[in-house]
Design an enzyme around this catalytic site. Structure first.
Site, mmCIF file in Angstrom:
data_model
loop_
_atom_site.group_PDB
_atom_site.id
_atom_site.type_symbol
_atom_site.label_atom_id
_atom_site.label_comp_id
_atom_site.label_asym_id
_atom_site.label_seq_id
_atom_site.Cartn_x
_atom_site.Cartn_y
_atom_site.Cartn_z
ATOM 1 N N TYR A 322 0.869 -1.195 -0.029
ATOM 2 C CA TYR A 322 -0.010 0.100 -0.080
ATOM 3 C C TYR A 322 0.667 1.346 0.061
ATOM 4 O O TYR A 322 0.440 2.288 -0.483
ATOM 5 C CB TYR A 322 -0.953 0.242 1.139
ATOM 6 C CG TYR A 322 -1.777 -0.999 1.392
ATOM 7 C CD1 TYR A 322 -3.204 -1.249 0.573
ATOM 8 C CD2 TYR A 322 -1.928 -1.806 2.501
ATOM 9 C CE1 TYR A 322 -3.946 -2.083 0.741
ATOM 10 C CE2 TYR A 322 -2.692 -2.683 2.829
ATOM 11 C CZ TYR A 322 -3.903 -2.979 1.865
ATOM 12 O OH TYR A 322 -5.007 -3.762 2.090
ATOM 13 N N THR A 358 -2.806 -6.327 -6.922
ATOM 14 C CA THR A 358 -2.831 -5.177 -5.923
ATOM 15 C C THR A 358 -3.046 -5.621 -4.419
ATOM 16 O O THR A 358 -3.785 -6.684 -4.489
ATOM 17 C CB THR A 358 -3.640 -4.040 -6.210
ATOM 18 O OG1 THR A 358 -4.788 -4.182 -5.800
ATOM 19 C CG2 THR A 358 -3.425 -3.633 -7.610
ATOM 20 N N ASP A 359 -2.628 -4.934 -3.604
ATOM 21 C CA ASP A 359 -3.179 -5.298 -2.148
ATOM 22 C C ASP A 359 -4.660 -4.737 -2.264
ATOM 23 O O ASP A 359 -5.078 -4.232 -2.771
ATOM 24 C CB ASP A 359 -2.381 -4.536 -1.235
ATOM 25 C CG ASP A 359 -2.174 -5.445 0.284
ATOM 26 O OD1 ASP A 359 -3.127 -6.038 0.353
ATOM 27 O OD2 ASP A 359 -1.273 -5.431 0.764
ATOM 28 N N TRP A 360 -5.163 -5.225 -1.004
ATOM 29 C CA TRP A 360 -6.755 -5.183 -0.848
ATOM 30 C C TRP A 360 -7.428 -3.710 -0.645
ATOM 31 O O TRP A 360 -6.745 -3.034 0.160
ATOM 32 C CB TRP A 360 -7.420 -6.276 0.237
ATOM 33 C CG TRP A 360 -7.582 -7.503 -0.200
ATOM 34 C CD1 TRP A 360 -8.618 -8.368 0.151
ATOM 35 C CD2 TRP A 360 -6.901 -8.323 -1.055
ATOM 36 N NE1 TRP A 360 -8.642 -9.626 -0.306
ATOM 37 C CE2 TRP A 360 -7.788 -9.504 -1.347
ATOM 38 C CE3 TRP A 360 -5.750 -8.189 -1.895
ATOM 39 C CZ2 TRP A 360 -7.061 -10.643 -2.168
ATOM 40 C CZ3 TRP A 360 -5.255 -9.338 -2.903
ATOM 41 C CH2 TRP A 360 -6.251 -10.605 -2.830
#
Ligand SMILES: *[C@@H]1O[C@H](CO)[C@@H](O)[C@H](O)[C@H]1NC(C)=O
Ligand SMILES: *[C@@H]1O[C@H](CO)[C@@H](O)[C@H](O)[C@H]1NC(C)=O
Ligand SMILES: *[C@@H]1O[C@H](CO)[C@@H](O)[C@H](O)[C@H]1NC(C)=O
Ligand SMILES: *[C@@H]1O[C@H](CO)[C@@H](O)[C@H](O)[C@H]1NC(C)=O
Ligand SMILES: *[C@@H]1O[C@H](CO)[C@@H](O)[C@H](O)[C@H]1NC(C)=O
Ligand SMILES: *[C@@H]1O[C@H](CO)[C@@H](O)[C@H](O)[C@H]1NC(C)=O
Length: 658
Positions: A322, A358-360
């Site tokens: 992130y 991608t991260d969440w």
């Protein structure tokens, strides 16, 4: 299969032809009939436009031919997919198991049903949240969800992924309870044992257990280097040394993926590129206050060492973190929005050719309990959702984690903002992974096999043995450990189930003053951040020292009775006063009460060596640099520290006792 005869472009599960709604069971006959008419009339596909679309297709499309070459199968399948089908592949969202292992019906206002995501949104990638505590029922649940996907449209199977679920960490959004699976120390404990062969064995076991219930993608390993001691996610790393991390994660990735990705492999998502360890002030970038990654030591290169090893080991997928880099030459936007990071550094410079997920939650604002939780769009908070999605795709990412907004991306394509060619590039990679995992040939799992494999006695025993071995003995005055107490001695206990202690012939003391000895299992120090979103998330972050009241409370016990303290060392905590005031301190990296007692009484011996330097104070944490390893002033214990039991040394004749 219905889907082999008909391509539908709508999102509904019913097939709307003219104004009629048809029952699915009628479709095979009807489509054959229509097909004959179409063929006899000589219609081409182009003649079949809105409001209904019916394209004649081969009975045995190339993409279903297991003998055909995978790239050809991918192209064939891609050519048959609607834009909605393609874009659905680019989203991976959390998936829940419904009550009693039913297919989840959703919770209005909170999350959508499995059916809505798989059928309406055309999504085929999910990460499993929630515990599997029954292997057979877990496998049966998976088969039900898979059936829904396989019997729909082109029959593209789902890929189920998971965060780690073999340890003790239990941090929201980062790891899960093991349930039926074997239970091991955290990765820090594996790093403490410095044993590549054991790591390979562990990864093979994780793979076997995952595959048995249908989990085919690991949202791990976490190869971040723990250069910032306050960071809440140190516990999921392999410690502070990039070279040790590189060596161990190589075995881990090979164990999960096997030498060649195939029908018994678990594909890995190595994270968090280019290293989440350089967290400014130790704050985590799940949250606004932790959005910055910082490099006061100009040491980003060090954090890439473990990623380079992962690529060499064949890592198939990567997740950027992130965080956004500050004070560097890079554009100061979150790593997944960052073309300089994902395209220039990851792909062009380091040569990574796999999938980037991608991260969440980077696009859509959400909430966590009562707290609003903004999208982690660091550096681009002012951008619209469409602009965020565009930046992520243009940066070079292939899949949106923790999002379910296919319509947003479909609109971007329809409006010409993103080309379908660019979508195809990502979808090709995502489909290829499914073919290589053998999901088209074997979408289902065998519940009998799941019951046999998941959490079997052999796997559990190895996990339990490893919990014991990974203990790291920090101090042991006068060789008090292994503990020899006269039977009937009174023991003051804290933090564990005492049934087994009493079974060993000891009595419980109500308070320290009347005890002969004290055994404490202490929670590590951290700032609970009560009343904030960080606290609600459950991250153990901030201070590495116990609060003054807690220091005082412990000191009273230590003054009253000789004590052995055991602490879950999830970060390089600063506990010099505990070391000074107790007889012995054991560092645990995740262990059961049974493992604790076995180690205390010498039925097992600690073999761990610290995977990081342990700090002297919070002040020392302030002085060290976020991106630099081994730069803390006067650590209480150094990386590699770990005492041995005298008896174990004698038994191991001639081996180094350190
Ligand atoms: C499947 O592909 C193989 C290899 O290209 C080919 O020999 C075979 O004829 C194909 N089978 C069918 C049913 O099309
Ligand atoms: C789950 O199982 C329990 C016990 O069999 C039953 O009481 C309950 O109604 C079930 N719930 C659902 C949603 O099926
Ligand atoms: C559920 O789906 C609807 C319709 O696409 C969407 O508006 C909503 O945001 C989704 N819910 C969640 C929690 O993602
Ligand atoms: C992040 O870094 C920027 C640029 O150095 C700075 O302005 C901002 O205050 C920092 N944000 C936080 C939350 O520390
Ligand atoms: C403690 O352990 C015993 C058996 O080892 C178990 O029966 C008991 O339920 C446990 N107590 C608690 C509070 O977990
Ligand atoms: C935080 O809340 C917990 C209970 O939720 C409480 O036990 C603890 O004392 C609180 N800590 C602080 C520092 O306020």
């Amino acid at each position: 299969m219905i889907s082999d005869a008909i391509t539908k472009t709508g999102a509904s599960t019913q097939f709307q032809v003219f104004p009629l709604k048809l029952h699915a069971a009628l479709l095979p006959q009807l489509s054959t009939m229509l097909y004959s008419i179409i063929v006899s009339l000589g219609w081409g596909a182009s003649a079949l436009a809105s409001p209904w679309s019916l394209v004649p297709r081969d009975k045995n499309p190339l993409y279903r031919n297991a003998s055909a070459c995978v790239d050809d199968r991918v192209e064939d399948l891609l050519s048959r997919m609607s834009l909605e089908d393609k874009v659905g592949q680019m989203f991976q969202q959390m998936l829940r198991i419904g009550e009693n292992y039913t297919v989840d019906q959703g919770s209005p206002g909170n999350w959508n049903s499995t059916k809505a995501m798989v059928l309406d949104k055309r999504m085929k990638h999910f990460n499993l949240v929630g515990t599997v505590d029954d292997a057979r029922r877990g496998a049966e649940w998976y088969n039900q969800v898979q059936k829904m996907a396989v019997e729909d449209g082109l029959g593209i199977p789902i890929t189920l992924s998971s965060d780690p679920r073999h340890g003790f960490g239990l941090t929201v959004g980062a790891s899960l309870a093991p349930g039926i699976f074997s239970q091991w120390p955290e990765t820090l404990g594996l790093a403490a044992l410095r044993d590549p062969v054991l790591v390979r064995t562990f990864a093979n076991i994780v793979r076997e257990e995952y595959v048995s219930v249908g989990i085919r993608a690991a949202l791990h390993p976490q190869v971040d280097i723990a250069t910032e001691p306050r960071w809440a996610r140190v516990y999921g790393t392999w410690g502070e040394d990039a070279h040790l991390t590189a060596e161990l994660i190589t075995e881990y990735i090979k164990g999960l993926q096997r030498d060649e990705i195939g029908p018994r492999s678990v594909t890995t998502v190595t994270k968090h590129f280019p290293g989440g360890g350089a967290a400014q002030g130790g704050e985590d970038s799940h949250f606004t206050e932790g959005q910055n990654a910082t490099y006061p030591g100009n040491n980003l290169e060090y954090h890439l060492i473990s990623f380079k090893a992962a690529f060499k080991a064949g890592a198939r997928q990567i997740m950027p973190y992130y965080s956004r880099p500050v004070g560097t030459d890079f554009n100061s936007v979150g790593f997944s929005f960052n073309k300089e990071i994902v395209t220039n550094l990851l792909k062009d410079e380091l040569g990574f050719k796999g999938i980037v997920v991608t991260d969440w939650g980077l696009v859509t604002d959400g909430k966590l309990g009562k707290f609003p939780w903004p999208a982690r769009a660091w550096g681009v908070q002012d951008a619209t959702e469409g602009e965020r999605a565009t930046m992520i795709i243009e940066a070079g990412c292939d899949q949106f984690g923790g999002e379910e907004r296919p319509e947003l991306v479909v609109d971007l394509v329809k409006s010409g903002r993103i080309s379908e060619k660019r979508i195809d590039e990502s979808v090709r990679k995502l489909l290829k992974e499914k073919f290589l995992l053998g999901l088209f040939e074997n979408p289902y799992v065998d519940p009998d096999e799941a019951e046999r494999i998941a959490g079997n006695a052999y796997f559990r025993n190895l996990g339990e043995e490893t919990q014991r071995r990974a203990y790291t003995l920090l101090s042991n005055k006068d060789d008090v450990l292994p503990l020899k107490l006269a039977s009937g001695s009174k023991v003051f206990c804290e933090g564990f189930n005492t049934t087994k202690l009493e079974a060993r012939g000891y009595k419980l003391a109500e308070n320290p003053e009347e005890a002969d000895f004290a055994l404490l299992r202490l929670k590590p120090p951290y700032d609970p951040r009560n009343g904030t979103i960080v606290g609600a998330f459950g991250q153990r972050t901030g201070t590495l020292e116990y609060f003054p009241e807690e220091k005082k409370r412990q000191a009273a016990i230590y003054a009253a009775v000789p004590t052995v303290a055991e602490i879950f060392v999830d970060r390089p905590i600063a506990i010099p006063e505990v070391v000074e005031q107790t007889r012995a301190v054991l560092a645990s990296f995740g262990s059961s009460d049974d493992a604790f007692l076995d180690v205390v009484f010498g039925d097992a011996a600690p073999e761990g060596k610290l995977p990081f330097d342990m700090l002297r104070s919070d002040e020392a944490a302030l002085e060290q640099m976020e991106d630099v390893p081994f730069d803390t002033r006067d650590p209480v214990f150094k990386f590699g520290h770990g005492l041995r039991y005298k008896s174990a040394c004698e038994a191991s004749k001639g081996h180094s006792c350190q």
